[in-house]
Design an enzyme around this catalytic site. Sequence first.
Site, PDB file in Angstrom:
ATOM      1  N   ARG A   1       0.861  -1.182   0.000  1.00 47.20           N
ATOM      2  CA  ARG A   1       0.000   0.000   0.000  1.00 47.20           C
ATOM      3  C   ARG A   1       0.898   1.234   0.000  1.00 47.20           C
ATOM      4  NH1 ARG A   1      -3.074   3.043   4.767  1.00 47.20           N
ATOM      5  NH2 ARG A   1      -3.882   4.654   3.399  1.00 47.20           N
TER       6      ARG A   1
ATOM      7  N   HIS B   1      -3.281  10.802   0.312  1.00 45.36           N
ATOM      8  CA  HIS B   1      -2.814  10.646   1.691  1.00 45.36           C
ATOM      9  C   HIS B   1      -2.306  12.019   2.148  1.00 45.36           C
ATOM     10  CE1 HIS B   1      -1.306   7.431   4.697  1.00 45.36           C
ATOM     11  NE2 HIS B   1      -1.056   8.594   5.262  1.00 45.36           N
TER      12      HIS B   1
ATOM     13  N   GLU C   1      -7.679   8.296   5.959  1.00 55.97           N
ATOM     14  CA  GLU C   1      -8.079   8.936   7.218  1.00 55.97           C
ATOM     15  C   GLU C   1      -8.659  10.337   7.048  1.00 55.97           C
ATOM     16  OE1 GLU C   1      -4.925   8.687  10.098  1.00 55.97           O
ATOM     17  OE2 GLU C   1      -4.948   6.497  10.106  1.00 55.97           O
TER      18      GLU C   1
ATOM     19  N   ASN D   1      -7.496   1.545   9.778  1.00 54.13           N
ATOM     20  CA  ASN D   1      -6.212   1.939  10.361  1.00 54.13           C
ATOM     21  C   ASN D   1      -6.404   1.952  11.863  1.00 54.13           C
ATOM     22  OD1 ASN D   1      -5.527   2.395   7.720  1.00 54.13           O
ATOM     23  ND2 ASN D   1      -5.067   4.574   7.954  1.00 54.13           N
TER      24      ASN D   1
ATOM     25  N   TYR E   1      -4.472   2.146  15.682  1.00 51.06           N
ATOM     26  CA  TYR E   1      -3.290   2.360  16.519  1.00 51.06           C
ATOM     27  C   TYR E   1      -3.588   2.252  18.007  1.00 51.06           C
ATOM     28  CZ  TYR E   1      -0.810   3.677  12.334  1.00 51.06           C
ATOM     29  OH  TYR E   1      -0.226   3.628  11.096  1.00 51.06           O
TER      30      TYR E   1
ATOM     31  N   GLU F   1      -3.501  -0.153   8.194  1.00 43.98           N
ATOM     32  CA  GLU F   1      -2.348   0.392   8.932  1.00 43.98           C
ATOM     33  C   GLU F   1      -2.398  -0.112  10.362  1.00 43.98           C
ATOM     34  OE1 GLU F   1      -1.608   4.641   9.081  1.00 43.98           O
ATOM     35  OE2 GLU F   1      -2.089   4.840   6.951  1.00 43.98           O
TER      36      GLU F   1
HETATM   37  C1  FCB Z   1      -1.627   7.374  10.493  1.00 44.17           C
HETATM   38  C2  FCB Z   1      -1.262   7.968   9.143  1.00 44.17           C
HETATM   39  C3  FCB Z   1       0.092   7.521   8.647  1.00 44.17           C
HETATM   40  C4  FCB Z   1       1.118   7.516   9.755  1.00 44.17           C
HETATM   41  C5  FCB Z   1       0.613   6.752  10.953  1.00 44.17           C
HETATM   42  C6  FCB Z   1       1.602   6.650  12.083  1.00 44.17           C
HETATM   43  O1  FCB Z   1      -2.632   8.109  11.091  1.00 44.17           O
HETATM   44  O2  FCB Z   1      -2.235   7.582   8.189  1.00 44.17           O
HETATM   45  O3  FCB Z   1       0.468   8.370   7.585  1.00 44.17           O
HETATM   46  O4  FCB Z   1       1.469   8.799  10.079  1.00 44.17           O
HETATM   47  O5  FCB Z   1      -0.562   7.359  11.427  1.00 44.17           O
END
Ligand code: FCB
Length: 484
Positions: free
Chosen positions: A106, A150, A195, A322, A324, A388
Amino acid sequence: MNRSGHFRTSRVFPAGHAPRGVDVPSTDHSDSSTVLFPRDFLWGVATAAYQVEGASEQRGASIWDEFCRIPGRIADGSSGRVACDHYHRFPGDVALMAELGLSAYRFSISWPRIMPLGRGRIDTAGVDFYARLIDELLAVGIEPVPTLYHWDLPQALEEEGGWLVRSTAERFADYARAVAARLGDRVTRWITLNEPFVHMAYGYAFGVHAPGRTLMFDALPVAHHQLLAHALAARALRDGGHQVLLAHNHTPVVPASGAPQDRAAAQVYDALHNRLLLDPLLLGRYPDLAALAALGAPDLGDFVRDADLDLMAGSLDGLGVNYYMPTLVAAPGPGEALPFALPDYTSRFPGTPVTAFGWPVAPEGLYRVLTGLRDRYGAALPPLHVTENGCSRADTPDGAGRVADPERIDYLDRHLRALVAAKRDGVDVRGYFVWSLLDNFEWAEGFTQRFGLVHVDYRTQARTPKDSFAWYRDRIARARAGTA
Ligand code: FCB
């Protein structure tokens, strides 16, 4: 939203033990057979144009070029001018991907590299770069999965109002058509936007990302115009037989306490972060934003036109997730401008490990996101891909040139287990992409946050695969062999 500025949390990394705060899947998920990972499961890594490409003088200007010039905006005063020089070094980077045994890469296409002014003239050298990258990938059996946007809007369009104006959505559809006409014979899956919530919030509401606007709730049209851009592009791409995804940032929202005020604030935050950009795509309507209207947010009716929601509804063939971290949400203090407060996650769950970025490590949150999407949207939910997932760490090669990153291996391993748990519980997840292949330019944090499986020495551009690189390679191989 503890990414930057006043949302940033502390930068400590205590030794890990199990985080709490989100539901923990109860069964043992260590085993993952070929049923869970069929041959067409996409094992990938992700990058983005501005973060890795460099070669900025060979394309039009983007909002990030402008933003990085403003003193104080980027933690280390850097920019993506050279970044990882992926533009020139992509053959070596693709060779690393082949060594990982990936099935997909990607990456994002830089709009100002294709159309330097955001409209009109196409730069053939820009198109040619992506054509060569794609050919290099296909030659080693890796599927190219391009993201069309992006966050690097052509500066010329920002000067016409950027995502605050509707015409930017139309320009995006023209750009998407132009790219598909030139590269579409070698690409089947496209991700339109990355995002859009984060882009709106950080770029237009709080101003900690490009284009640095601080409009607070007046940034809301940015959500709608991005969705419209997606929907117009999706229509064009699907007409050409392509599959269309969008990568959305998801966070499980955890109320700071059981108090009704905290729970109410958490609901508002959930509507904004998770639902504002998804409900229109999956359900054809916006979530209830009354709590924001009470604080002076503009009326959606001011910029949403009749046919827009029909165009958006059902416009996804797959959803990119995505993930985190989870977000702790409390009621706002008196006189605050926002209808919620975002205390540090560790204030309620002390002992939760955090990454170098200060982001709490909570793999169960991924399980909760994946199952929660299924529960919330049911039959309207298309297949999911984790587009992600990864963690930052202060990596430096040791004297022998080795980069040992056990916390990253632990992070990825536990998140993959959460993915397996969600699959076992019936969620249709078809891919997993690590953020990121390379250490790279981490937006407002510059080069201070390293997310790569591969260490980059920004002075020499030397690439050094970290221990996590070998771990991921072996993990993919085991899944392919059906042994783990
Ligand atoms: C996400 C973004 C990516 C990167 C990661 C750590 O939110 O999409 O570009 O910065 O965080």
